[in-house]
Design an enzyme around this catalytic site. Sequence first.
Site, PDB file in Angstrom:
ATOM      1  N   HIS A 165     -39.923 -23.009 -45.033  1.00 18.23           N
ATOM      2  CA  HIS A 165     -38.967 -23.943 -44.435  1.00 18.23           C
ATOM      3  C   HIS A 165     -37.515 -23.500 -44.579  1.00 18.23           C
ATOM      4  O   HIS A 165     -36.611 -24.319 -44.495  1.00 18.23           O
ATOM      5  CB  HIS A 165     -39.148 -25.343 -45.044  1.00 18.23           C
ATOM      6  CG  HIS A 165     -40.273 -26.111 -44.422  1.00 18.23           C
ATOM      7  ND1 HIS A 165     -41.560 -25.628 -44.394  1.00 18.23           N
ATOM      8  CD2 HIS A 165     -40.309 -27.312 -43.785  1.00 18.23           C
ATOM      9  CE1 HIS A 165     -42.336 -26.512 -43.775  1.00 18.23           C
ATOM     10  NE2 HIS A 165     -41.598 -27.531 -43.396  1.00 18.23           N
TER      11      HIS A 165
ATOM     12  N   GLU B 296     -45.539 -28.425 -31.755  1.00 16.69           N
ATOM     13  CA  GLU B 296     -44.283 -27.776 -31.335  1.00 16.69           C
ATOM     14  C   GLU B 296     -44.462 -26.931 -30.072  1.00 16.69           C
ATOM     15  O   GLU B 296     -43.635 -26.959 -29.168  1.00 16.69           O
ATOM     16  CB  GLU B 296     -43.705 -26.910 -32.460  1.00 16.69           C
ATOM     17  CG  GLU B 296     -43.061 -27.698 -33.592  1.00 16.69           C
ATOM     18  CD  GLU B 296     -44.063 -28.120 -34.647  1.00 16.69           C
ATOM     19  OE1 GLU B 296     -45.256 -27.759 -34.535  1.00 16.69           O
ATOM     20  OE2 GLU B 296     -43.660 -28.809 -35.607  1.00 16.69           O
TER      21      GLU B 296
END
Lengths: 325, 327
Positions: free
Chosen positions: B129, B60
């Site tokens: 998450h 990322e």
Amino acid sequence: MQPGEQRDEVEMLSLMLLIRRFEERASQQYQAQKIGGFCHLYIGQEAVVTGALAAVRDDDYVITAYRDHAYALARGTSADACMAELFGKETGCSRGLGGSMHFFDRKNHMYGGHAIVGAHVPLAVGMAFAIKYRGEDRVTLCFFGDGAINQGSFHEALNLAALYKLPIVFICENNLFAMGTSVKRSTSLKQIVDRAEGYDIPGEIVDGMNFREVRDKVAEIVDSIRKEAHPAFLEVRTYRYRGHSMSDPASYRTKQELEKYRLDDPITRLRAQLTREGKLTNEQFDMLDKRAKETVLAAVKFAEKSPEMPVEQVYDYVYFNGAKE
Amino acid sequence: MREITYRQALNEALAEELERDPNVFLMGEEVAEYHGAYKVSQGLLERFGPRRIIDTPISENGFAGLGIGAAMVGLRPIIEFMTFSLSLVAFDQVVNNAPNMFLMSGGQFNVPITFRGPNGPAHQLAATHSHATENFYASVPGLKVCAPATPSDAKGLLKTAVRDDNPVLVLEAELLYSSKGMVEPPDEELLIPLGKADVKREGTDVSIICYAQTVPLALKVAAQLEEENISAEIVDLRSIKPLDEQTVFDSVAKTHRVVIVEQDHPFCGVGAEICYRIQKNIFDALDAQILRVSQEDVPMPYNERLEKAVLPNADKLVTAVKQVCYA
């Protein structure tokens, strides 16, 4: 300036002198408290930036870390604009908004000046991505220190560059110390260039105190990349004479070590080569040095009398809403 | 107008912007051959090819930075985070590089980049998450942040984000990808400006300020309150930053009572900022204290019953509304 081989070596020596005198003067002005924040000097490493940039075109992309004054000077930013930036003035190359660690010069394809170690390496890969996306034959030169090679961003960036076969040269200026931590204490490799092997990127080592070696090696790599885009890695072995920044007395290394490198000074070396070959006289050298000193002194004067940005204008630099500077 | 899903609306926005501008490309994990973890990029690889729809490794920080670098030299990247919880791995790029570049370079380098992907708690994804990242990012000068709740807003805001010359985060609502709504036909350009809230339901007794996943919740509660003779006005912020405070103030001036329902955490959450602005600007219009309903100040538990307990829900919202209405 012209590509690689055609750049005049005396001119490049003159550039090395300008960088050195600029940094010496910056050091003095810092001590006089004319310059704030952090200030990292490039003295000792001049052959790296001048050698590498002598080997590329003016429209190739150049991006570096926070020890960046020399890159702007070598890219063609005026000493005036560089010194004014250090002074935080509106006439600075980043309008006094970036400071020592954030020199930018869009016109001269100098893309910063980045102060978070390793964080600009993915940016460099993005610039190389854009080159390939547009089908251009430019090359991106991404400079960083030996400290950057242990950051995650560095590893991710190298993998991406290799995966997408991007036209980029990763140039590690190994000056043996990341701030005060020696490479031996930071890196689990016998030699830094081996990092590249892990990403299937061709890597080489070059003597960073030798202008000609750096120039010729970068020219060879860039030539190969222009023929067919790929990443390459170059470990340049160099040395900084000063501490990491102005506040660092560099007590982590010995006087003897410093002296050893000073004897191998990149400016002295190129001067000797040129003198030996009859391309430079002592008088000419003294004249170049005098000119460099004068340019830098004039830059200090320019910076001193330059205005600061009016406070109300800073809000115009949060979001871009129109015509570019 | 036709009815499509939030997911399809985003897909149309991407396709239209890719079609319109050759400098636009989409990059992220699983966006190409897998068609996106949430299928938002379905069919784009086939239509635009691997040059412009680009799969990345799980890096990322790396690909967010790549996008920023490409934007600095004139491309207009759309970077997909599989979820914004994963954007935290790229926090340095999103927070320290993208929004700083313009000022730090003295105005020489703007960064026209869109970061997009699902944001906020979904079903039982547990602590790592379930992040609602809007308040983190909205606190950073130089970033713009929007959080659409309907297919039409999702399409219009994403298209606007791609055309913006600054870094924009489009925080999609993970739980709303399959929700449906009426959207303009594809041949009509749908652009919704950043910084423009939308009154999703008119009312007179209380203003419920909401965005993203709390919009359908607020609308449901409003219907329920109607039966109890409480008329709730639903103000969907759509953009967190820039913030359309005027639409909020206009609503509060009408109803005199406010509940903010947000999907982030209470401490320094989006609601805290709105609350501050309301009391600062139209203090005299208020007839009651302002209440906030948010996630509770705990990492998200996996257990379904516990998860529900710490999220904003209809009961909490109804209770808050009745409290400010002294009902």
